[in-house]
Design a protein around this motif. Structure first.
Motif: not given
Length: 582
Positions: A545-554
């Protein structure tokens, strides 16, 4: 040699000695226990001195054993609320979220802050000293555990050793307060550490014994129940007392929920927070005018009610009054515990239980003093937890092994019902209301510390989801990458493509690669703990699974296999700590 170096060198030697030698750890526990015992003596003396000053009590008189109090004396209750508000306002700049021994051991590896603990102790002494219906146990345990925490942190002890010392400090304080080293030791295991750890038996026992010795050396009067069973319990009494344990479990759950309801209601009132204890003190006045037994911990009232017989109606009214006073005190902002209040209330339930059975059967089925001791332990187990703690308390108070067996049966029934239907003790219930998920003092701090941010692999190569499958094949030949993370035109996460899937037969080479992406909605955030991550993998069925920041950037990617391997490693490490591998 600089002064700091001269101080650091002996400390380092001491640290190595304690980490390498169990005898050294026991010696440290003895010192901590003695400090906890002294702290208990001082706090108890401060609270009793306040009570004698505020209520003009004769020498040696317990507040809750007073026959009557005037309205002028009872005015000290709202005055106490005002003093508590002023004290809390005065220390507000130093206050963070207060951490007690249970939360410290569960989440912070036993680390506690001295200023916070002094604030808790001060608030509890003020509340109890001005007559609010709360116990001093919270202050006792807080001081004992913070002494242990500071000493262990200064010596940079292992996480498991520090947790055990915090349990030893809290248990030693309870042992000193009740004059019961066995009860204090089991309090440390059951309430503060959350497990019976072989490596902690000797340090905790040593701390409890030294605390009791110091408290008695300074002339402290322990909270023991000076009574004995009048005849041995018979076999059928175990079933009856098990029923009493079930009744106490129901009442204990109701009491804890009622405190939460009243607290939420008082906070919802259109009043500033500083007014809540003052209003609470005013509400206590008519209850205490009817019976001063409801005030303070209730230690004097407990002895009085056990020693002197009373009608069932009076006992029932005292129970309702004491329960109401405790709920009002805690619900309106006074600081303290329900430990001793639950002991007092439990004796009243036991008296009522024996009396009602006698009325139904036409003769005395169980001896009221026996029932009082069983009820005392069973209700305390429902509220505080720790069946062995309460069984040992009764044993050390009565020296009656037959009665202790009945107490243990009732305590286990009470504990089981509360665990299955409610799941919290009073301390963990209040943490739950605050948003925590702690059910006991078992160490779950490593779970929260092991976050996605610490486990993930940084992802620096994200691919536009708008490129065609043909172009994707050109960029990523088979064997070049097992998977590719996609982003859209706004640089937001758009899913993951497993490279072999892009080479499957039947695909339109001109179609966008985003059409074969998976897990576009299932992703992780950096601050997720490992248990939450495993649940997310189970729900999505994904291998990565991808890990995203609060702005949905990878920002990274994490695989299920790595997560489960890390969980197994940390769990094994925690179990090794639990069973004392040094």
């Amino acid at each position: 040699m600089p002064l700091r170096s001269r101080l650091t060198l002996p400390l380092a030697r001491l640290r190595r000695g304690i980490r390498a030698s169990e005898f050294a750890l026991i010696a440290l526990a003895v010192v901590i226990g003695a400090s906890a015992g002294l702290g208990t003596v001082i706090l108890g003396a401060l609270a009793r001195t306040l009570q004698h000053w505020m209520f003009a009590l004769p020498t040696g008189q317990r507040l809750s054993a007073t026959d009557s109090l005037s309205w002028a004396q009872l005015a000290m209750l709202p005055v106490g609320g005002a003093v508590l508000s002023i004290f809390s306002w005065g220390v507000r700049s130093k206050r963070r979220r207060m951490v007690d021994a249970v939360e410290a051991n569960a989440l912070h590896g036993g680390r506690m802050a001295v200023p916070d603990s002094l604030v808790v102790a001060g608030q509890t002494v003020i509340s109890n000293g001005f007559g609010a219906s709360v116990g001093l146990e919270a202050a006792y345990a807080q001081i004992g555990s913070v002494v242990a925490s500071v000493a262990g942190a200064a010596l940079q002890l292992r996480r498991s050793d520090l947790r055990n010392l915090v349990g030893a400090g809290a248990g030693a304080s309870i042992a000193a307060a009740f004059g019961a080293p066995l009860a204090g030791a089991f309090y440390a295991f059951e309430i503060v550490i959350g497990a019976y750890t072989p490596s902690a038996i000797a340090p905790i026992a040593a701390a409890a014994i030294s605390a009791v010795f110091v408290s008695q050396l300074f002339g402290a009067q322990p909270y023991v129940i000076d009574t004995v069973a009048l005849f041995p319990s018979e076999s059928h009494h175990y079933l009856l007392f098990a029923g009493l344990g079930g009744l106490c479990a129901i009442l204990g759950i109701g009491l804890m929920r009622l405190v939460a309801i009243v607290e939420q209601g008082s906070r919802a009132m259109p009043l500033p927070d500083w007014m809540r204890p003052i209003l609470g003190g005013a509400l206590l006045m008519p209850i205490a005018f009817w019976s001063p037994q409801v005030l303070s911990s209730g230690h004097g009232a407990l002895h009085m009610d056990i020693a002197v017989g009373a009608s069932l109606g009076f006992v029932a009214l005292v129970f309702l009054a004491k329960a109401s006073a405790s709920v009002v005190s805690l619900g309106f902002g006074f600081r303290g515990g329900l430990f001793f209040a639950s002991l007092f209330l439990g004796t009243l339930i036991g008296h009522l239980f024996a009396g009602v059975l006698a009325l139904i059967a036409g003769y005395q089925v169980v001896e009221p003093h026996d029932a009082a001791m069983v009820g005392m332990a069973a209700l305390a187990v429902a509220v505080v937890g720790g069946p062995m703690t309460m069984a040992m308390l009764v044993l050390e108070a009565t020296q009656d092994f037959a009665l202790t067996g009945a107490v243990l049966a009732a305590a286990l029934v009470s504990s089981t019902i509360v665990r299955e239907t409610f799941g919290y003790s009073f301390s963990t219930w209040r943490l739950h209301l605050r948003g925590e998920t702690i059910k006991s003092a078992r160490d779950i701090g490593w779970i929260r510390a092991l976050t996605v941010g610490k486990m993930m692999r940084r992802e620096t190569r994200a691919t536009d989801c708008e490129i065609s499958i043909r172009e994707f094949r050109q960029r990523f030949p088979l064997g070049a990458a097992s998977r590719v993370v996609l982003i859209n035109a706004t640089q937001h996460y758009a899913g993951i493509v497993q490279t072999p899937v892009a080479y499957a037969d039947g695909l339109d080479p001109d179609a966008g690669v985003g059409t074969i992406a998976i897990n576009a909605e299932a992703a992780l955030s950096v601050d997720m703990d490992i248990v939450t991550v495993m649940k997310r993998f189970d729900a999505s069925g994904a291998d990565e699974l991808a890990v995203l920041d609060s702005d949905r950037h990878v920002v990274g990617i994490l695989s299920e296999s790595y997560v489960r391997r890390r969980y197994a490693e940390e769990l094994e490490k925690a179990q090794n700590d639990l069973f004392g591998e040094r």
